[in-house]
Each structure stands twice: as structure tokens, then as C-alpha cells.
Design an enzyme around this catalytic site. Structure first.
Site, PDB file in Angstrom:
ATOM      1  N   ASP A  60     -26.713  13.031 -28.765  1.00 25.44           N
ATOM      2  CA  ASP A  60     -26.173  14.397 -28.756  1.00 25.44           C
ATOM      3  C   ASP A  60     -24.647  14.465 -28.829  1.00 25.44           C
ATOM      4  O   ASP A  60     -23.953  13.720 -28.128  1.00 25.44           O
ATOM      5  CB  ASP A  60     -26.551  15.117 -27.457  1.00 25.44           C
ATOM      6  N   SER A 117     -25.528  14.852 -21.289  1.00 22.81           N
ATOM      7  CA  SER A 117     -24.823  15.821 -22.123  1.00 22.81           C
ATOM      8  C   SER A 117     -24.094  16.883 -21.311  1.00 22.81           C
ATOM      9  O   SER A 117     -24.429  17.165 -20.161  1.00 22.81           O
ATOM     10  CB  SER A 117     -25.813  16.513 -23.069  1.00 22.81           C
ATOM     11  N   ARG A 180     -30.230  19.989 -16.760  1.00 28.54           N
ATOM     12  CA  ARG A 180     -29.164  19.281 -17.467  1.00 28.54           C
ATOM     13  C   ARG A 180     -28.530  20.113 -18.588  1.00 28.54           C
ATOM     14  O   ARG A 180     -28.907  21.224 -18.855  1.00 28.54           O
ATOM     15  CB  ARG A 180     -29.709  17.979 -18.048  1.00 28.54           C
ATOM     16  N   GLU A 232     -33.596  22.047 -24.117  1.00 26.02           N
ATOM     17  CA  GLU A 232     -32.416  21.222 -23.927  1.00 26.02           C
ATOM     18  C   GLU A 232     -31.209  21.856 -24.624  1.00 26.02           C
ATOM     19  O   GLU A 232     -31.337  22.713 -25.493  1.00 26.02           O
ATOM     20  CB  GLU A 232     -32.632  19.816 -24.503  1.00 26.02           C
ATOM     21  N   TRP A 320     -36.276  12.501 -32.277  1.00 31.93           N
ATOM     22  CA  TRP A 320     -36.817  11.603 -31.262  1.00 31.93           C
ATOM     23  C   TRP A 320     -38.144  10.967 -31.674  1.00 31.93           C
ATOM     24  O   TRP A 320     -38.594  10.009 -31.034  1.00 31.93           O
ATOM     25  CB  TRP A 320     -36.953  12.325 -29.933  1.00 31.93           C
TER      26      TRP A 320
END
Length: 510
Positions: A60, A117, A180, A232, A320
């Protein structure tokens, strides 16, 4: 921080051994080490204009910010290996978004865990109290140890060195697994900082006067958009519709893994209103709007403090489903080219549009142009492996038409438009012989209804990937490809009938 399967890796902290200061791009595979390429290494796939580190793992983008004449790109990085793990913040800077200089690792793991991140901002008025009344850079990131928590670091020397805040974490974990990817921006109407956080499959909105003390303001996500995987890497910004400053919408960005339209990871967006506390979507709850329907545009983040007010971003160019299997060496992974964003009213509603940044035009060279009719065996041929292609088609009687790039030896990557299906596509099923994963060879498509009798395509074909923008950026596809050596030809095609085309081809040479 996007992760392959939500697992937590705990690897020993090690030192970054490579020297810094090399400008990465064309011909710079070993600029940091001075070594010669070995037979196992793959310089033919190193991007010419997209950022890739000198070596080892990248995912990222983090902390995208402009400060004192430089664009900063921080990124998820394993400085010691070519697989995901031991996460740190790598660092590169650029004066123009095209020529990048890699610097030493900015943030390394500590007693709170790996560095996942996050974002960075310019604290212009020293609200944090870190800078003695002067402006400075503040990074907001996730520490991933036994739990995921949000932490701060600050820099008074243009991001070259960082001091972690002694009061970390500033947002402790409330008892959830996925907590996150803080994205922070200044909200002028309410006079405070706003922080977005990915929490499971929701976005939490926090507020702070000083970047150190945060309160939870609201939550978004229940019943909205795609929930095929963990949410995310959020982002939130305001854009004018068709350039009209009196008509704006807020754009909420949410990456998701898995559940993307091309399989694996992808990024969705919501349009609506934001009052400094709550985001309210103006779309139907079950409507899903994808930023990019290719397989390889993930975890994008926009730059803070761009001096001319443009909204610019870039993403991780991978997925991914196979990121840990891609065959590049000594680096593993890259970013997309930076893009500038806008909103346009399509008649079917307001939609996000993307185009490569204007700065890319400065590295064009060796212009080649052709105009004519294709489909009857008459077609020009161009060559190159780091190219920008601008083509405007008039379909005529053709059933499909477009551009083949990285062609040769029986292989090609086909970029085209299917007239009957009304869709733009990238077909990489025959792009090369590199063995990656069963999920990799595929045809990816995005709906695109015709508007008039012309279809403009803009293609960035850069060594190991294609980025395709159609109809002013309303339709976008981003895909990795790994052509065989010698696959450097560009052809135009039309099937089932003739099509007219005007095309320009440029080499991209930073």
C-alpha cells in the site's frame, strides 16, 4: 494496511542495508547497490514511469503529502525480504510525480509492533505542538503488535528523520481484530482534524483539535456497498462536479479484500455529504461503485496539500490473489502512475473520473502518429515497452476494436471495446509465458455505454502493466502483465468489420 488473509506476521526487526539517494526509473535496477543484473533478475519488467523500490516487497501507498516542493510517497515495505512481513514505511520523494528518489526507510517496527498503513499531513499551524510554532509533517499510522493501534510520528526536516510520539498509541484498540489504516485531513468548517479508520467492514470517523487527542464521531458502512471482504484503506475528500465549485460532492473511498469484480482485492467508492462529523451516502444502499474494474488497483490514497488544489492519488498495482507470486526480482511490486480525479454527471448520475497526471506529458518522446481505417489487413505497427497510446476510434461496422500491446512471439495483451456487450476490456490470457497463479490469466471488463460515434482510449503500457482510461476516464482498467522478452510491438485491430482510428504513440522516458 491491506493484508493477504488478515493474518498477523511477527518477524524480527532487521536493518535496511541498501544505500539511499538513487533516482529510480528507466535503467536504475541496481542504482542502490551497484551490482550487475543476474540471470534470475528481471529488468525487462521494471517500470519506467511507475514507482518500484530498488528491491524487496512493497504494497500500500502511505502518507502521500506535498511539502516544500516535494511529493512524498511512503509505502508498505519489507526492507529485508521479497515477501509480505516485517512491515515498515519505505520512503521516496519526487518534484514532479514521475521521477522518484528512494530515501532510507522512514518508520521501522518497535515495541508496539510492525508499521502498517496510514497517512501524513502538514501541520501548518502547529496544532500538535511538535514544531515550536512552525509547520511540520505528522504521520498517523497503525502499529500492529498484539493488537492494531493508531500512533503518531513527526518530522521537522522535510521527512528525512522521524520522532515517534511518546504518548503512543493515540487511539488504543477497543477490542477488535481489524482496526487500521488511519487517513487524516483538516476540516476547515469545523476547525479540527478528521480521521477515518477501517474497522472490520465499517468506517469510523474521529475528530481532534491537535492530532493527539481523538474522539469517535460517527460510523459508516452498515448496509452500504460491497461487504465481500474486510474494509481497508479509507479516504474522504470533496470534489466539484464537472468543475463547478458551486456543486460539490464528498467522495468516500474504501478498499476491500476479497470481493472485487475481477476477483481478490479492489476499491469501491461512495458519493454523498460530509458535515465534519457524519458521512451520508446519496446512493442506494445496495449500489456498488467500483473505482477500477481491472485486477490490480488497490489501496489508493490521495495526496494531502497539493499546491494547485488538484486531487491526486495512486494505488498499489497488484492483487492479494497472487501478489506474493509475481515473478519480478529484486523488487516485488510497484505503484500505478499517479492520477488526477474529478466528478462528472453522466446522465445516469455523478461518477468518479480518473486520468493520468498532466506531469506525465513532460516525459513523452518519439511521437508517432497514424490515421486511417483498420480491419482490412491494413494497420500500422509501433514498438516500445514503456509507452503512452492515445487512440480515438470510430467503430463503423466493427464488432470489436482496440489496441494490442506487448505483442510478439504469439503473445499479446489486448485492450479493446466490445460493441454488442458495450464494455471495455483488457485480455491478458495470452500476455506471456511467466507462471504466476491460476487466477492471473483472465479477461477483465467494465461497462461503457457509447456516447456519440467516437471512443477515445488512453493507455499507459509500462513494461509490466497496463492502465487504460476510456471516455475521459469514466471507465478504467488496471492490470499487471508480464510479457516475454521481445514482446514489444503495438498493433491496432478491428474484428467483424472496419473501424476508423486516429492514434498517437509516445515513448515515456523519465
Amino acid at each position: 494496511m491491506s493484508t493477504p488473509d488478515d493474518r498477523h506476521h511477527s518477524l524480527p526487526r532487521r536493518r535496511f542495508l541498501a544505500a539511499s539517494g538513487a533516482v529510480l526509473g528507466l535503467g536504475a535496477l541496481h542504482a542502490l547497490t551497484g551490482t550487475a543484473a543476474s540471470a534470475a533478475e528481471t529488468p525487462q519488467w521494471r517500470p519506467g514511469v511507475r514507482f518500484a523500490p530498488a528491491r524487496n516487497w512493497i504494497n500500500d501507498p502511505n502518507g502521500l503529502v506535498h511539502f516544500q516542493g516535494e511529493y512524498h510517497l511512503f509505502f508498505q515495505h519489507n526492507p529485508d525480504g521479497d515477501q509480505w512481513g516485517n512491515m515498515s514505511w519505505g520512503h521516496a520523494v519526487s518534484p514532479d510525480l514521475v521521477r522518484w528518489q528512494e530515501l532510507p526507510v522512514a518508520l521501522e517496527p518497535d515495541e508496539l509492533g510492525e508499521i502498517y498503513s496510514g497517512s501524513a499531513v502538514v501541520d501548518h499551524h502547529d496544532t500538535s505542538g511538535f514544531f515550536g510554532g512552525q509547520p511540520g509533517l505528522v504521520a498517523i499510522y497503525t502499529s500492529a503488535g498484539d493488537t492494531q493501534q493508531q500512533c503518531l510520528a513527526h518530522s521537522s526536516d522535510r521527512g528525512r528523520t522521524w520522532t515517534k510520539y511518546e504518548g503512543n498509541p493515540v487511539i488504543p484498540n477497543p477490542g477488535v481484530q481489524d482496526f487500521r489504516d488511519p487517513k487524516v485531513f483538516w476540516h476547515a468548517p469545523t476547525g479540527r482534524w478528521v480521521l477515518l479508520l477501517a474497522v472490520g467492514d465499517r468506517i469510523h470517523v474521529h475528530g481532534s483539535p491537535n492530532l493527539r487527542d481523538w474522539e469517535l464521531l460517527s460510523e459508516f458502512g452498515a448496509g452500504h456497498g460491497s461487504h465481500g471482504g474486510v474494509w481497508e484503506c479509507p479516504d474522504l475528500f470533496e470534489l466539484p462536479v464537472d468543475g463547478d465549485p458551486g456543486r460539490t460532492k464528498w467522495v468516500l473511498i474504501v478498499s476491500i479484500n476479497p470481493g472485487g469484480p475481477a476477483g481478490g482485492s479492489a476499491t469501491q467508492y461512495f458519493l454523498g455529504d460530509f458535515d465534519g462529523t457524519t458521512f451520508i451516502s446519496d446512493g442506494a444502499p445496495d449500489e456498488i461503485r467500483w473505482v477500477d474494474r481491472g485486477a490490480d488497483f488497490y489501496a489508493p490514497q490521495s495526496f494531502s496539500d497539493v499546491p494547485d488544489g488538484r486531487r491526486l492519488w495512486l494505488g498499489w498495482m497488484s492483487n492479494w490473489d497472487y501478489a506474493e507470486e509475481i515473478p519480478t526480482d529484486p523488487w516485488r511490486g510497484s505503484m500505478t502512475t499517479p492520477r488526477q480525479l474529478g466528478l462528472t454527471d453522466t446522465g445516469d448520475g455523478v461518477r468518479l473520473v480518473q486520468q493520468p497526471v498532466d506531469e506525465l506529458a513532460a516525459v513523452r518522446s518519439n511521437r508517432r502518429a497514424w490515421r486511417g481505417v483498420i480491419g482490412t489487413g491494413r494497420s500500422p505497427e509501433f514498438s516500445g515497452t514503456s509507452l503512452e497510446v492515445l487512440a480515438t476510434f470510430q467503430p463503423g461496422a466493427a464488432r470489436s476494436f482496440g489496441v494490442d500491446v506487448f505483442a510478439g512471439g504469439g503473445h499479446r495483451t489486448r485492450i479493446g471495446y466490445d460493441v454488442a456487450a458495450q464494455e471495455l476490456f483488457v485480455d491478458r490470457t495470452g500476455s506471456g509465458t511467466a507462471l504466476i497463479s491460476p487466477a492471473f490469466p483472465a479477461r477483465h471488463a467494465t461497462p461503457l455505454a457509447p456516447t456519440g460515434d467516437r471512443l477515445p482510449l488512453r493507455i499507459i503500457a509500462d513494461r509490466s502493466g497496463v492502465e487504460v482510461f476510456a471516455a475521459g476516464g469514466r471507465a478504467v482498467l488496471t492490470d499487471l502483465v508480464f510479457p516475454d522478452r521481445g514482446s514489444d510491438r503495438v498493433h491496432l485491430f478491428a474484428d467483424g468489420g472496419n473501424a476508423a482510428v486516429e492514434v498517437e504513440v509516445f515513448d515515456l522516458t523519465p
